[in-house]
Design an enzyme around this catalytic site. Structure first.
Site, mmCIF file in Angstrom:
data_model
loop_
_atom_site.group_PDB
_atom_site.id
_atom_site.type_symbol
_atom_site.label_atom_id
_atom_site.label_comp_id
_atom_site.label_asym_id
_atom_site.label_seq_id
_atom_site.Cartn_x
_atom_site.Cartn_y
_atom_site.Cartn_z
ATOM 1 N N GLU A 37 0.866 -1.170 0.000
ATOM 2 C CA GLU A 37 0.000 0.000 0.000
ATOM 3 C C GLU A 37 0.910 1.229 0.000
ATOM 4 O OE1 GLU A 37 -2.795 0.395 3.244
ATOM 5 O OE2 GLU A 37 -3.546 2.291 2.439
ATOM 6 N N ARG A 270 5.030 -13.372 9.600
ATOM 7 C CA ARG A 270 5.612 -12.036 9.461
ATOM 8 C C ARG A 270 7.036 -12.065 9.939
ATOM 9 N NH1 ARG A 270 2.145 -7.602 8.999
ATOM 10 N NH2 ARG A 270 3.572 -6.016 9.732
ATOM 11 N N LYS A 280 4.508 0.129 9.404
ATOM 12 C CA LYS A 280 4.565 1.459 8.795
ATOM 13 C C LYS A 280 3.975 2.534 9.694
ATOM 14 C CE LYS A 280 2.954 -0.013 4.806
ATOM 15 N NZ LYS A 280 2.375 -0.049 3.473
HETATM 16 P P1 ATP Z 1 2.676 -2.529 8.039
HETATM 17 O O1 ATP Z 1 2.113 -3.437 9.092
HETATM 18 O O2 ATP Z 1 4.122 -2.272 8.175
HETATM 19 O O3 ATP Z 1 1.886 -1.291 7.828
HETATM 20 P P2 ATP Z 1 1.306 -3.644 5.892
HETATM 21 O O4 ATP Z 1 0.977 -5.071 5.905
HETATM 22 O O5 ATP Z 1 0.182 -2.746 6.216
HETATM 23 O O6 ATP Z 1 2.574 -3.381 6.738
HETATM 24 P P3 ATP Z 1 1.421 -3.445 3.073
HETATM 25 O O7 ATP Z 1 2.017 -2.388 2.231
HETATM 26 O O8 ATP Z 1 -0.038 -3.659 3.062
HETATM 27 O O9 ATP Z 1 1.896 -3.146 4.543
HETATM 28 O O10 ATP Z 1 2.170 -4.815 2.855
HETATM 29 C C1 ATP Z 1 2.522 -5.363 1.622
HETATM 30 C C2 ATP Z 1 2.844 -6.800 1.837
HETATM 31 O O11 ATP Z 1 3.923 -6.957 2.739
HETATM 32 C C3 ATP Z 1 1.676 -7.570 2.439
HETATM 33 O O12 ATP Z 1 1.522 -8.762 1.710
HETATM 34 C C4 ATP Z 1 2.091 -7.860 3.847
HETATM 35 O O13 ATP Z 1 1.592 -9.095 4.264
HETATM 36 C C5 ATP Z 1 3.600 -7.895 3.728
HETATM 37 N N1 ATP Z 1 4.273 -7.544 4.987
HETATM 38 C C6 ATP Z 1 4.173 -6.391 5.686
HETATM 39 N N2 ATP Z 1 4.922 -6.434 6.805
HETATM 40 C C7 ATP Z 1 5.525 -7.643 6.820
HETATM 41 C C8 ATP Z 1 6.434 -8.305 7.718
HETATM 42 N N3 ATP Z 1 6.879 -7.721 8.843
HETATM 43 N N4 ATP Z 1 6.836 -9.550 7.406
HETATM 44 C C9 ATP Z 1 6.418 -10.143 6.278
HETATM 45 N N5 ATP Z 1 5.577 -9.587 5.399
HETATM 46 C C10 ATP Z 1 5.126 -8.352 5.655
HETATM 47 MG MG MG Z 2 -1.590 -3.740 4.778
#
Ligand code: ATP
Ligand code: MG
Length: 574
Positions: A37, A270, A280
């Site tokens: 995102e 994760r 984020k």
């Molecule tokens: P955050 O929790 O940091 O805001 P998010 O999941 O909201 O992360 P996205 O941009 O939606 O951020 O994530 C893109 C992809 O990265 C998604 O498929 C998510 O599952 C994966 N992802 C995010 N954080 C991690 C992590 N710590 N370990 C593994 N995969 C991750």
């Molecule tokens: Mg997300």
């Protein structure tokens, strides 16, 4: 490090699932996607996700799409899109032409919502957000939302199809205020899994979207949008982190109800790392509160921060393959990441000398203006890196720590009467030192032995210490920035209730030393944030890279990436 070797062998259950799906013809090809995102910069957790997404596709001869999951107008921005693309490329992943935006699917998603309404499986609700929450019920145990006492139906749940179609159309055309109505899936308000209790599909929100501007005032929710975006792109395996596991039944529900391509969601653990915050939302707060200098602050776990700090794509990818694709959440020791980094930097870093806390050493048997040229090896791990010439002059800088007036036990560096080797140069013998009126040592005096040049000459005088140095006549002033973990606690997010994570920020995570001196070649060093960036090992000090910014009076700034292991520091501590 034996641990590191063991983790390499973790089995890859995702590949097993995919292989099975191909074998039993559930799919005839493999297509994955990495769906960030654009509401912040990528961090090392995303690096894990994209490594899994891209390598799963590659392993089965498929492709991986880069999809911006941008259906949330409030926090998204084009600057994040650019930063994300830059980071993905930097890591070495190539999405080719397959760059997509969920915001391009608004019309398609709208049509599918209409289709679901027509089946009688979605309705327009007038309940407010608070009322909806109340009707949905609350988990007795927040960590287990899949066994919640039943909620109750909204009074609007049984609206007829025509009324719903009409209201939904009017939601789109802007007839209702923000929050006045929602479109909800009609599933089961008594479902044990809270996620399945008539989840919201659309909300009204008058907010300018960075790509679609004001053309929409209703926006699709993640749970509705994501599976259908996957289906639109023909994604076979939608790989995501474990927190989406409880959403999987809903993912499957929308695919079934919309009658679209049957993408399959598979979850992996994760990435969590000790001393590190990987979310984020929290990283944004560090930026907004100016706790760090920006998303690319070298202490940040963002890819931009890591790059500026001196991390290489190779070190990160190696780390990812060592930790493997686990199915249960765990916290990886940051020491493993650092191990992967050192291993890579050891191979590529150019060895140079820099003196962080300078003390003058005067070579009494060299005349002013006299200089001796010496050969220095650029990288003992890589012959092709060649050699360079350094100049030995009467006045040189050595580290303050490399001289002691009264040596402690086991001290093998300079003290009156003792000899050390100057790296790439001669053996020198300490013959005295000068103090100022306050009693501070301001210079050390020594004589050099011309027969010991470069360490190659027959050398029957054994010396135990070798120290680094730079010629005072040629050295350039540099600023050096030393970093410690941003959070002293191993688990910065394990907090007693009511405590803000910012309270755990390490007040000593940055130390700046501006009076250091380095070999003249470092004045031309290129930061790895730019094309052709370089990596250095300051001998005996650690690995360093040039920072893109300059320091006071324009002097080059160097970031310490990571230390070499200094056994002396440990002995000294004891
Ligand atoms: P955050 O929790 O940091 O805001 P998010 O999941 O909201 O992360 P996205 O941009 O939606 O951020 O994530 C893109 C992809 O990265 C998604 O498929 C998510 O599952 C994966 N992802 C995010 N954080 C991690 C992590 N710590 N370990 C593994 N995969 C991750
Ligand atoms: Mg997300």
């Amino acid at each position: 490090m034996d641990d590191a070797e063991n983790i390499t062998e973790s089995n890859d259950f995702i590949s097993d699932f995919i292989a099975e799906d191909l074998a039993n013809r559930r799919f005839s090809y493999v297509r994955t996607r990495f769906p960030p995102e654009p509401n912040g910069w990528l961090h090392i957790g995303h690096c894990k996700a994209m490594t899994i997404d891209f390598s799963a596709a590659e392993r089965f001869g498929g492709k991986c799409n880069l999809r911006f999951d941008d259906t949330n107008p409030e926090k998204e921005d084009i600057s994040y899109v650019e930063a994300i693309k830059h980071d993905v490329k930097w890591l070495g992943f190539d999405w080719g032409k397959n760059e997509f935006y969920a915001s391009d699917y608004y019309e398609y998603l709208y049509e599918l919502a209409v289709k679901i309404i027509k089946k009688g499986h979605a309705y327009v609700d007038d309940l407010s957000e608070d009322e909806m929450r109340e009707y949905r019920g609350t988990a007795v145990d927040k960590s287990n939302i899949t066994e919640t006492p039943p909620g109750k139906n909204s009074p609007y749940r049984d609206r007829g199809v025509d009324e719903n179609l009409d209201l939904f159309k009017r939601m789109r055309s802007g007839e209702f205020a923000d929050g006045a109505k929602t479109l909800r899936a009609k599933i089961d308000m008594a479902h044990p899994n809270l996620v399945m209790r008539d989840p919201v599909m659309y909300r009204i929100r008058r907010e300018k979207h960075y790509r679609t501007g004001s053309s929409w005032c209703i926006y699709p929710m993640y749970d509705f949008q994501h599976p259908l975006s996957d289906a639109k792109e023909g994604i076979t395996h939608s790989l995501c982190s474990l927190e989406y596991e409880i959403h999987r039944p809903l993912y499957e529900w929308f695919i079934r109800e919309a009658e679209v391509f049957p993408s399959r969601q598979i979850e992996f653990a994760r990435l969590n790392i000790t001393h590190t915050v990987l979310s984020k939302r929290y990283l944004l707060r560090l930026v907004q509160t100016k706790t760090v200098s920006g998303w690319d602050d070298p202490r940040m776990p963002t890819l931009a921060g890591l790059r500026r700090r001196g991390y290489t794509p190779e070190a990160l990818r190696n780390f990812m393959s060592r930790i493997g694709v686990a199915k249960t959440d765990s916290v990886i020791d940051i020491a493993l990441l650092e191990f992967c980094l050192r291993e890579d930097l050891n191979k590529r870093a150019l060895r140079v000398m820099a003196v962080i806390k300078p003390l003058k050493l005067i070579i009494e048997n060299l005349k002013d203006g006299e200089e001796i040229l010496l050969d220095a090896v650029n990288n003992p791990e890589d012959e092709s890196a060649g050699k360079r010439t350094i100049r030995f002059t009467r006045e040189i800088w050595i580290e303050q720590d490399d001289f002691e007036e009264i040596p402690p036990p086991k001290y093998h560096r300079l003290y009156p009467g003792n000899s050390v080797r100057l790296r790439y140069g001669f053996i020198v013998n300490c013959v005295g030192f000068d103090k100022d009126e306050a009693g501070n040592i301001i210079a050390v005096r020594a004589v050099y032995d011309p027969a010991t040049k470069g360490g190659n000459a027959v050398d029957n005088r054994k010396v135990k210490g070798t120290i680094h140095w730079v010629s005072a006549a040629y050295a350039r002033p540099i600023e050096v920035r030393f970093y410690d973990y941003l959070f002293t606690s191993e688990r910065p997010m394990d907090l007693p209730s009511g405590v803000d994570f910012l309270e755990g920020v390490n007040p000593n995570s940055l130390k700046v030393i501006s009076g250091a001196f380095a070999e003249p070649c470092l004045a031309q060093a290129v930061s790895p944030v730019a094309e052709g960036g370089q990596f250095f090992q300051f001998e005996r000090q650690g690995y360093f890279v040039r920072d893109p910014d300059n320091g006071a009076d324009g002097r080059p700034v160097f970031n310490k990436t990571i230390g070499l292991r200094d056994t002396w520091a440990k002995i000294k501590e004891k």
